[in-house]
Design a protein around this motif. Structure first.
Motif, PDB file in Angstrom:
ATOM      1  N   ALA A 265      21.004  44.363  75.949  1.00 20.38           N
ATOM      2  CA  ALA A 265      22.310  44.384  76.706  1.00 20.38           C
ATOM      3  C   ALA A 265      22.198  43.870  78.157  1.00 20.38           C
ATOM      4  O   ALA A 265      23.256  43.447  78.821  1.00 20.38           O
ATOM      5  CB  ALA A 265      22.748  45.799  76.638  1.00 20.38           C
ATOM      6  N   LEU A 266      20.816  44.096  78.705  1.00 19.35           N
ATOM      7  CA  LEU A 266      20.770  43.539  80.241  1.00 19.35           C
ATOM      8  C   LEU A 266      20.339  42.134  80.187  1.00 19.35           C
ATOM      9  O   LEU A 266      20.222  41.622  81.473  1.00 19.35           O
ATOM     10  CB  LEU A 266      19.549  44.531  80.794  1.00 19.35           C
ATOM     11  N   ALA A 267      20.182  41.423  79.221  1.00 16.77           N
ATOM     12  CA  ALA A 267      19.697  40.051  79.242  1.00 16.77           C
ATOM     13  C   ALA A 267      20.385  39.044  79.959  1.00 16.77           C
ATOM     14  O   ALA A 267      19.940  38.234  80.755  1.00 16.77           O
ATOM     15  CB  ALA A 267      19.191  39.743  77.712  1.00 16.77           C
ATOM     16  N   ASP A 268      21.977  39.132  79.931  1.00 17.50           N
ATOM     17  CA  ASP A 268      22.892  38.178  80.589  1.00 17.50           C
ATOM     18  C   ASP A 268      22.711  38.233  82.031  1.00 17.50           C
ATOM     19  O   ASP A 268      22.507  37.427  82.601  1.00 17.50           O
ATOM     20  CB  ASP A 268      23.958  38.238  79.988  1.00 17.50           C
ATOM     21  N   ALA A 269      22.801  39.550  82.479  1.00 22.51           N
ATOM     22  CA  ALA A 269      22.851  39.826  83.886  1.00 22.51           C
ATOM     23  C   ALA A 269      21.446  39.408  84.228  1.00 22.51           C
ATOM     24  O   ALA A 269      21.512  38.957  85.631  1.00 22.51           O
ATOM     25  CB  ALA A 269      23.202  41.388  84.020  1.00 22.51           C
ATOM     26  N   ALA A 270      20.505  39.755  83.634  1.00 19.71           N
ATOM     27  CA  ALA A 270      18.968  39.449  84.280  1.00 19.71           C
ATOM     28  C   ALA A 270      18.680  38.053  84.250  1.00 19.71           C
ATOM     29  O   ALA A 270      18.267  37.674  85.314  1.00 19.71           O
ATOM     30  CB  ALA A 270      17.877  40.124  83.272  1.00 19.71           C
TER      31      ALA A 270
END
Length: 224
Positions: A42-47
């Motif tokens: 779930a953090l991939a896009d933001a990262a």
């Protein structure tokens, strides 16, 4: 940063690269893969967006092809992304870009997406970093390599000792031995990937060394 803080933030994945636009996509994919393996997709896009902006900041303000270093780790309940470069000059700050300006919004995007961010001077330049909340309640330690990488690491330790003990492989059926050899190579590739290495580059170098050894005389091969 004191040593206690450093010990609580062991880097779990890191890689050197040249700050060039064509490398950004590969690094984004690497970050997505790493977070997916850590059960944090779930953090991939933001990262990915933060990585893009931090690298673009180096390209724009330090220079294309600058030797740069990226690191991703766990710190408490956050994922920490760091991009380090050798320029110890002016520290980056968000610019109040107008609607017609091409640059200046990158760090504002990072500040808006990340829970916190900052710039830390180092002995070799500076590190621009940001942290993303994982949503978990308890502090998380740096993810381990996994069972395959752990097995390969232990085996590589034995190899590095250059033991002369022989193995009675004649008792194994060839098909079993072949399957075991393949499994060993797969474990080593997992170990390399877990330590930030490129498995394809490893295979190319191993093939080159193997071919070079085949060019030696039989006596030389026996004594290597």
């Amino acid at each position: 940063m004191n040593m206690t803080q450093r010990r609580t933030r062991e880097k779990a994945w890191e890689r050197p690269f040249l700050a060039e636009p064509e490398h950004v996509a590969a690094l984004r994919r690497a970050i997505r893969l790493r977070l997916t393996r850590w059960d944090l997709p779930a953090l991939a896009d933001a990262a990915e967006l933060c990585v893009t902006e931090l690298i673009t900041n180096v390209i724009t303000h330090v220079g294309v092809s600058t030797p740069t270093w990226i690191a991703v780790s766990m710190t408490g309940t956050h994922v920490r992304v760091e991009v380090s470069d050798p320029d110890a000059g002016a520290l980056p700050t968000p610019l109040w870009a107008t609607s017609t300006q091409e640059h200046g919004r990158g760090l504002h995007l990072v500040a808006a997406i990340a829970d916190r961010w900052g710039v830390t001077p180092t002995d070799h330049g500076k590190t621009t970093w940001c942290e993303l909340a994982t949503g978990v309640a308890e502090p998380m330690s740096s993810p381990v390599d996994g069972p395959r990488a752990t097995r390969a690491g232990a085996l590589l330790t034995l190899y590095s000792a250059r033991s002369t003990a022989s193995t009675a492989t004649s008792k194994l059926a060839f098909a079993t031995a072949e399957a075991a050899a393949i499994d060993l190579i797969v474990d080593v590739l997992h170990w390399l990937d877990a330590h930030g290495c490129d498995p394809d580059d490893f295979l190319d170098r191993a093939q080159s060394r193997y071919e070079a050894m085949l060019g030696l005389g039989a006596g030389q091969l026996l004594h290597r």
